[in-house]
Motif scaffolding. Structure first.
Motif, mmCIF file in Angstrom:
data_model
loop_
_atom_site.group_PDB
_atom_site.id
_atom_site.type_symbol
_atom_site.label_atom_id
_atom_site.label_comp_id
_atom_site.label_asym_id
_atom_site.label_seq_id
_atom_site.Cartn_x
_atom_site.Cartn_y
_atom_site.Cartn_z
ATOM 1 N N GLN A 1 9.296 -3.945 -5.038
ATOM 2 C CA GLN A 1 7.930 -3.961 -4.504
ATOM 3 C C GLN A 1 7.003 -4.508 -5.586
ATOM 4 N N THR B 1 0.812 -1.221 0.000
ATOM 5 C CA THR B 1 0.000 0.000 0.000
ATOM 6 C C THR B 1 0.843 1.267 0.000
ATOM 7 N N ILE B 2 2.105 1.170 0.422
ATOM 8 C CA ILE B 2 2.983 2.339 0.420
ATOM 9 C C ILE B 2 3.623 2.478 -0.955
ATOM 10 N N ASP B 3 4.168 3.672 -1.259
ATOM 11 C CA ASP B 3 4.766 3.842 -2.585
ATOM 12 C C ASP B 3 6.174 3.242 -2.617
ATOM 13 N N HIS B 4 6.798 3.269 -3.805
ATOM 14 C CA HIS B 4 8.046 2.532 -3.986
ATOM 15 C C HIS B 4 9.167 3.080 -3.106
ATOM 16 N N GLU B 5 9.287 4.408 -3.032
ATOM 17 C CA GLU B 5 10.361 4.951 -2.208
ATOM 18 C C GLU B 5 10.114 4.654 -0.736
ATOM 19 N N GLN B 6 8.857 4.652 -0.307
ATOM 20 C CA GLN B 6 8.558 4.286 1.070
ATOM 21 C C GLN B 6 8.896 2.821 1.331
ATOM 22 N N HIS C 1 11.951 11.514 6.039
ATOM 23 C CA HIS C 1 10.781 10.673 6.249
ATOM 24 C C HIS C 1 10.680 10.347 7.739
ATOM 25 N N LYS D 1 2.022 10.753 4.118
ATOM 26 C CA LYS D 1 2.637 11.896 3.459
ATOM 27 C C LYS D 1 1.787 13.134 3.700
ATOM 28 N N THR E 1 15.280 10.928 3.166
ATOM 29 C CA THR E 1 14.732 10.323 1.960
ATOM 30 C C THR E 1 15.809 10.329 0.877
#
Length: 341
Positions: A71, A16-21, A226, A157, A244
């Motif tokens: 991911q 559910t989180i984005d790729h960088e997360q 972050h 975010k 980040t």
């Protein structure tokens, strides 16, 4: 919930989180699982396939570790071609050992290729198992597990809803201190007391501990920091912060003296801050705006009380005035911001 259910829930959360997360999550897992130093996200988009860098320290050796994070949804397996490319990235950048972490699984060809080149593979089941055993993202109570809401909340975010939370209207207006806070986190001073001490030593000896929160949040709004998991120090729950990839990139430009690239990156991040974007829209419409007008925008677009909008308007104006296309004149509520070609 049972351990097996907790593992499945963790993998769902990881998607559910984005790729960088997700890369940040992998960084957290490495930090909790291994003794490392220099642990960081690699600073550039053109990272050659290395997402996380660390040095593994042992009594008899130390080694540079490169990690690639994939991911992938279940069924989207990581193949041998990815492993061969990762091997090349490790060699090109002088890493001694490498690990590929994915939320899915690996093909048999990928496993064979990794075994030949001594690359460690962590599939989704193994990743979730490490997280459960180390209580990363979950909490355990007498053999039962629950997701840790505080941990996953750290991946939130800045809002893009109609009303901007008061937290997301900046209170930090000294960008030299913003940069010093980034350097503090980069040096491992990643909680409020340590950040305060670092800034006092390196920038401003009158720096107040409360300002550490203001400046860390400002760097978060800019996408340079972050939120990491909370830690307990002296019976106080404190937020940890991490750089980040964008924050790493910004410091890298500064370290090599590329001020133009650093400024361009800062300007891009500034324009993406929601309250700056909304004030900028007003400025574009009229070509000029007063600080009192900024206060009106803040009052209309946020949850802030009327008694604080003037103070926050000054800070928002300071952020706005950093942009090269904006000129300022005057002082106080009548300070004018003009958009120039």
């Amino acid at each position: 919930m049972k351990r097996s259910t907790a593992k499945a829930e963790l993998l769902d959360q990881g998607l559910t989180i984005d790729h960088e997360q997700f890369e940040q999550l992998c960084k957290m897992v490495i930090e909790r699982s291994e003794r490392t130093r220099d642990l960081e996200l690699t600073p550039f988009r053109g990272d050659g396939g290395i997402d996380v860098h660390a040095v593994i320290d042992r009594d008899l050796f130390h080694a540079r570790l490169g990690v690639q994070a994939k991911q992938y949804a279940p069924g989207n397996t990581v193949g041998a071609r990815t492993i061969r490319g990762f091997k090349g990235a490790l060699s090109d950048q002088n890493y001694h050992i490498g690990t590929v972490i994915t939320t899915s699984s690996f093909t048999s060809g990928a496993v064979d290729s990794a075994e030949r080149d001594y690359i460690r593979l962590i599939d989704g089941d193994h990743l979730a198992g490490i997280m459960v055993s180390s209580e990363i993202g979950v909490v355990e109570d007498e053999g039962s597990y629950d997701l840790d809401p505080g941990f996953w909340k750290a991946f939130e975010k800045p809002e893009r809803d109609d009303v901007i939370p008061s937290l997301e209207v900046p209170q930090a207006d000294n960008f030299d201190i913003v940069r010093t806070v980034l350097r503090a986190v980069d040096a491992g001073a990643d909680v409020k007391p340590a950040i305060t001490e670092y800034v006092r030593t390196n920038e401003a000896d009158t720096f107040d501990p409360r300002q550490s929160d203001y400046y860390a949040i400002a760097a978060w709004l800019l996408g340079f920091l972050h939120k990491d998991e909370q830690v307990t120090i002296d019976d106080h729950d404190l937020r940890r912060w991490g750089l980040t990839r964008t924050g790493e990139e910004y410091l890298a430009y500064l370290d090599r003296g590329d001020q133009d690239a650093a400024d361009d990156l800062l300007y891009r991040q500034l324009r993406d801050v929601e309250i700056i974007s909304r004030v900028y829209n007003e400025l574009e419409a009229d070509g000029t705006i007063l600080r009192s007008d900024i206060a009106d925008v803040i009052a209309a677009e946020t949850e802030l009380s009327a008694s604080t909008t003037d103070r926050r308007a000054r800070t928002v104006g300071e952020w706005l005035s950093l942009l090269p296309e904006i000129r300022t004149s005057g002082r106080g509520p009548d300070q004018e911001y003009v958009l120039v070609e």
